[in-house]
Design an enzyme around this catalytic site. Structure first.
Site, PDB file in Angstrom:
ATOM      1  N   ASP A  11       0.880  -1.166   0.000  1.00  0.00           N
ATOM      2  CA  ASP A  11       0.000   0.000   0.000  1.00  0.00           C
ATOM      3  C   ASP A  11       0.919   1.218   0.000  1.00  0.00           C
ATOM      4  OD1 ASP A  11       0.895   0.317   2.612  1.00  0.00           O
ATOM      5  OD2 ASP A  11      -1.094   0.282   3.532  1.00  0.00           O
ATOM      6  N   CYS A  68       3.308  -3.101   3.891  1.00  0.00           N
ATOM      7  CA  CYS A  68       2.431  -1.980   4.247  1.00  0.00           C
ATOM      8  C   CYS A  68       3.149  -1.215   5.368  1.00  0.00           C
ATOM      9  CB  CYS A  68       1.021  -2.443   4.621  1.00  0.00           C
ATOM     10  SG  CYS A  68       0.874  -3.489   6.067  1.00  0.00           S
ATOM     11  N   THR A  70       3.005  -1.405   8.655  1.00  0.00           N
ATOM     12  CA  THR A  70       3.510  -2.292   9.707  1.00  0.00           C
ATOM     13  C   THR A  70       3.730  -3.725   9.238  1.00  0.00           C
ATOM     14  OG1 THR A  70       1.256  -2.841  10.327  1.00  0.00           O
ATOM     15  CG2 THR A  70       2.292  -1.000  11.514  1.00  0.00           C
ATOM     16  N   HIS A 101      11.124 -23.112   9.477  1.00  0.00           N
ATOM     17  CA  HIS A 101      10.104 -23.809  10.271  1.00  0.00           C
ATOM     18  C   HIS A 101       8.697 -23.705   9.685  1.00  0.00           C
ATOM     19  CE1 HIS A 101      12.395 -24.059  14.388  1.00  0.00           C
ATOM     20  NE2 HIS A 101      13.122 -24.481  13.358  1.00  0.00           N
ATOM     21  N   HIS A 136       8.591 -30.314  11.110  1.00  0.00           N
ATOM     22  CA  HIS A 136       7.954 -29.052  10.721  1.00  0.00           C
ATOM     23  C   HIS A 136       6.957 -29.254   9.579  1.00  0.00           C
ATOM     24  CE1 HIS A 136      10.528 -26.983  13.453  1.00  0.00           C
ATOM     25  NE2 HIS A 136      11.601 -27.541  12.898  1.00  0.00           N
TER      26      HIS A 136
HETATM   27  C1  RB5 Z   1      -2.107   2.547   6.446  1.00  0.00           C
HETATM   28  O1  RB5 Z   1      -2.155   3.766   7.078  1.00  0.00           O
HETATM   29  C2  RB5 Z   1      -1.699   1.450   7.431  1.00  0.00           C
HETATM   30  O2  RB5 Z   1      -2.764   1.152   8.245  1.00  0.00           O
HETATM   31  C3  RB5 Z   1      -1.202   0.234   6.687  1.00  0.00           C
HETATM   32  O3  RB5 Z   1      -0.094   0.584   5.908  1.00  0.00           O
HETATM   33  C4  RB5 Z   1      -0.750  -0.933   7.543  1.00  0.00           C
HETATM   34  O4  RB5 Z   1       0.144  -0.546   8.512  1.00  0.00           O
HETATM   35  C5  RB5 Z   1      -1.821  -1.783   8.053  1.00  0.00           C
HETATM   36  O5  RB5 Z   1      -1.623  -2.808   8.711  1.00  0.00           O
END
Ligand code: RB5
Length: 144
Positions: A11, A68, A70, A101, A136
């Site tokens: 994203d 993304c 996180t 694993h 595994h």
């Molecule tokens: C977008 O702002 C953010 O929520 C997305 O990039 C991500 O971190 C979601 O898990």
């Protein structure tokens, strides 16, 4: 071993990592399918996790990378597909274990947590690691 293609998506929060990872993979002649996005406009991460998961499930010898902010949202969405083993990794150890694993077929990375260089190192670690199999395999079989 047949050369694997890497389907990659992000994203807006992971776009910089995606661009850097694609450049890195292409430099190594690793086939890449860019599932988007192509601009830094705000987009919904589940749409791109869906594209990459479908590529991995439907195209032989394809694994995936999702970036993304996180890595959390991407991993949640990708793991809703049976047969997808998406691993959110933060360091060399988790990138290695994700393959050894868990035989992860999608790597998830956080663009707000990792530099491009750190992310590339985690991608390389995951790609060069091998699944341990054995006990595994039985556990991975139970994942669905
Ligand atoms: C977008 O702002 C953010 O929520 C997305 O990039 C991500 O971190 C979601 O898990």
């Amino acid at each position: 071993m047949t050369q694997q293609t890497i389907a990659i998506g992000s994203d807006h929060g992971g776009l910089s990592l995606k661009t850097a990872i694609i450049d890195h993979l292409k430099q190594q002649n690793i086939p890449v399918k860019d599932c988007g996005p192509t601009t830094n406009a705000s987009v919904d991460y589940p749409d791109y996790a869906e594209k990459v998961a479908q590529n991995v499930l439907e195209t032989p010898n394809t694994i995936g990378i999702l970036c993304c902010g996180t890595g959390i949202g991407m991993s949640i969405k990708a793991n809703r597909h049976p047969g997808i083993r998406a691993a959110l990794v933060h360091d060399e150890f988790t990138a290695k274990m994700a393959k050894e694993h868990n035989n992860a077929n999608i790597l998830c990375l956080g663009g707000r947590l990792l530099s491009n260089e750190e992310a590339i190192h985690l991608v390389d670690t995951w790609l060069k690691s091998t699944f341990d199999g054995g006990r595994h395999q039985a556990r991975v079989d139970k994942l669905g």
